[in-house]
Design an enzyme around this catalytic site. Structure first.
Site, short mmCIF file in Angstrom:
data_model
loop_
_atom_site.label_atom_id
_atom_site.label_comp_id
_atom_site.label_asym_id
_atom_site.label_seq_id
_atom_site.Cartn_x
_atom_site.Cartn_y
_atom_site.Cartn_z
N ASN A 28 0.93 -1.27 0.04
CA ASN A 28 0.01 -0.05 0.00
C ASN A 28 0.85 1.14 -0.01
O ASN A 28 0.77 2.12 0.83
CB ASN A 28 -0.93 0.09 1.13
CG ASN A 28 -1.97 1.16 1.13
OD1 ASN A 28 -2.08 2.07 1.88
ND2 ASN A 28 -2.83 0.94 0.01
N HIS A 33 6.61 5.78 1.46
CA HIS A 33 7.75 4.79 1.10
C HIS A 33 8.53 5.19 -0.32
O HIS A 33 9.69 4.93 -0.38
CB HIS A 33 6.84 3.56 0.45
CG HIS A 33 5.81 3.00 1.36
ND1 HIS A 33 4.49 3.29 1.85
CD2 HIS A 33 6.10 2.19 2.62
CE1 HIS A 33 4.00 2.57 2.63
NE2 HIS A 33 5.09 1.99 3.17
N ASP A 146 7.74 5.47 12.15
CA ASP A 146 7.74 4.54 13.28
C ASP A 146 9.03 4.34 14.10
O ASP A 146 9.85 3.66 14.10
CB ASP A 146 7.45 2.90 12.54
CG ASP A 146 6.13 3.09 11.87
OD1 ASP A 146 5.33 3.10 12.55
OD2 ASP A 146 6.32 2.82 10.65
N ARG A 183 -2.74 3.79 6.95
CA ARG A 183 -4.01 3.59 7.98
C ARG A 183 -4.84 5.03 7.91
O ARG A 183 -6.05 5.02 8.30
CB ARG A 183 -3.60 3.25 9.42
CG ARG A 183 -3.09 1.87 9.70
CD ARG A 183 -2.82 1.32 11.07
NE ARG A 183 -2.55 0.20 11.14
CZ ARG A 183 -1.40 -0.70 11.28
NH1 ARG A 183 -0.42 0.22 11.51
NH2 ARG A 183 -1.28 -2.06 11.50
O1 PAF Z 1 7.04 -0.73 8.69
C1 PAF Z 1 6.72 -1.67 8.45
O2 PAF Z 1 6.18 -1.68 7.06
C2 PAF Z 1 6.79 -2.95 8.65
O3 PAF Z 1 6.75 -3.10 10.23
C3 PAF Z 1 8.02 -3.81 8.28
C4 PAF Z 1 9.39 -3.06 8.85
C5 PAF Z 1 8.00 -4.03 6.74
C6 PAF Z 1 7.86 -5.19 8.86
O4 PAF Z 1 6.77 -6.10 8.60
#
Ligand code: PAF
Length: 279
Positions: A28, A33, A146, A183
């Site tokens: 997604n 990203h 995160d 989300r």
């Molecule tokens: O941040 C994320 O998208 C996930 O926690 C990761 C690092 C890909 C692990 O599943």
């Protein structure tokens, strides 16, 4: 761009280009990203993105089943940003047998996000270690959105002496300040309009700290009360040390304010780093 589903095919493909940089994702893909991919690209001959929604890091009441899965769109974005390899394993490929060995992060896994999401960081660390072993990158990029995940993985890499450089990337925000997240699409239109208040609250707290306020507890309580007055259910707002996420003291200068709060059914997290002048 090669789309690869199996570990065997991935190893074969990467044998030809061992110099690779890795961006693990759950798909997604959004601008956050894309920024990770943009940071990755100049660092290696081959950029590898993984897309895998990792059941192990979701609690039983969490959104694993409805987590947005948008593979075709993800492939398109990877293609247009110049990704070389997309690794899209299915669950049997990553967990061919029940995962009885896991990575237990330190006590860090039990505070903040870990208090609200038991076993979450164990699931994250375990899958990331597995993915590292499959991709064998020299560097990996993780978003600071995160923040606690970044700290847990940074410590895992250091303590297990993994030959991987971890590169943190700044949080990408919408024009109104809301941190981009998969989300966010769960938010109803009124909640989407309200959502920037989380970041605004962190900015106000940062400004007070920069102006000399040092009563951390008062700032935290006021931040949470402000959200609650506007219909949020805050899990925590905490002023912590950047290095280890332990409670910040008035002497600490490298701080981060981390926050998690629910708006309707959606749980949002955010953070802001602060550099205070030394004593
Ligand atoms: O941040 C994320 O998208 C996930 O926690 C990761 C690092 C890909 C692990 O599943």
């Amino acid at each position: 761009m090669d789309v690869i589903h199996s570990v065997a095919a991935l190893r074969e493909r990467l044998e030809r280009v061992p110099n690779n940089v890795f961006v693990p994702t759950m798909g997604n893909l959004h601008q956050g990203h894309i920024q990770l991919i943009d940071i990755a690209k100049p660092r290696a001959a081959c950029t590898v993105v993984s897309i895998f929604v990792n059941r192990l890091q979701f609690g039983p009441q969490e959104d694993f089943d409805r987590y947005p899965r948008t593979l075709e769109n993800d492939f398109e974005q990877c293609r247009s940003t110049g990704v070389d390899v997309v690794f899209v394993p299915d669950e049997r490929e990553i967990y061919p047998e029940p995962q009885t060995f896991v990575v237990e992060p330190s006590d860090l896994q039990h505070i903040l996000e870990g208090a609200a999401r038991p076993k979450h960081f164990r699931g994250v660390a375990t899958v990331v270690l597995k993915l590292f072993n499959m991709v064998r990158p020299h560097s990996a990029i993780f978003g600071k959105k995160d923040y606690q995940q970044y700290i847990v993985l940074r410590d895992m890499i250091r303590q297990f002496a993994l030959p991987i450089e971890i590169i943190p990337a700044e949080t990408v925000r919408a024009d109104d300040g809301l941190a981009l997240s998969s989300r966010n699409q769960y938010l109803s239109p009124p909640h989407r309009r309200e959502a920037p208040r989380l970041y605004q609250t962190l900015c106000q707290m940062r400004d007070e700290l920069l102006q000399g306020a040092r009563d951390m507890q008062r700032l935290e309580l006021e931040g949470m009360a402000g959200l609650a007055r506007n219909g949020w259910r805050p899990d925590y707002i905490a002023i912590r040390r950047q290095a280890d996420l332990q409670a910040g003291t008035p002497e600490d200068t490298h701080l981060v304010i981390v926050a998690a709060a629910r708006l309707g059914p959606t749980r949002l997290i955010d953070n802001i780093e602060i550099e205070l002048p030394g004593p």
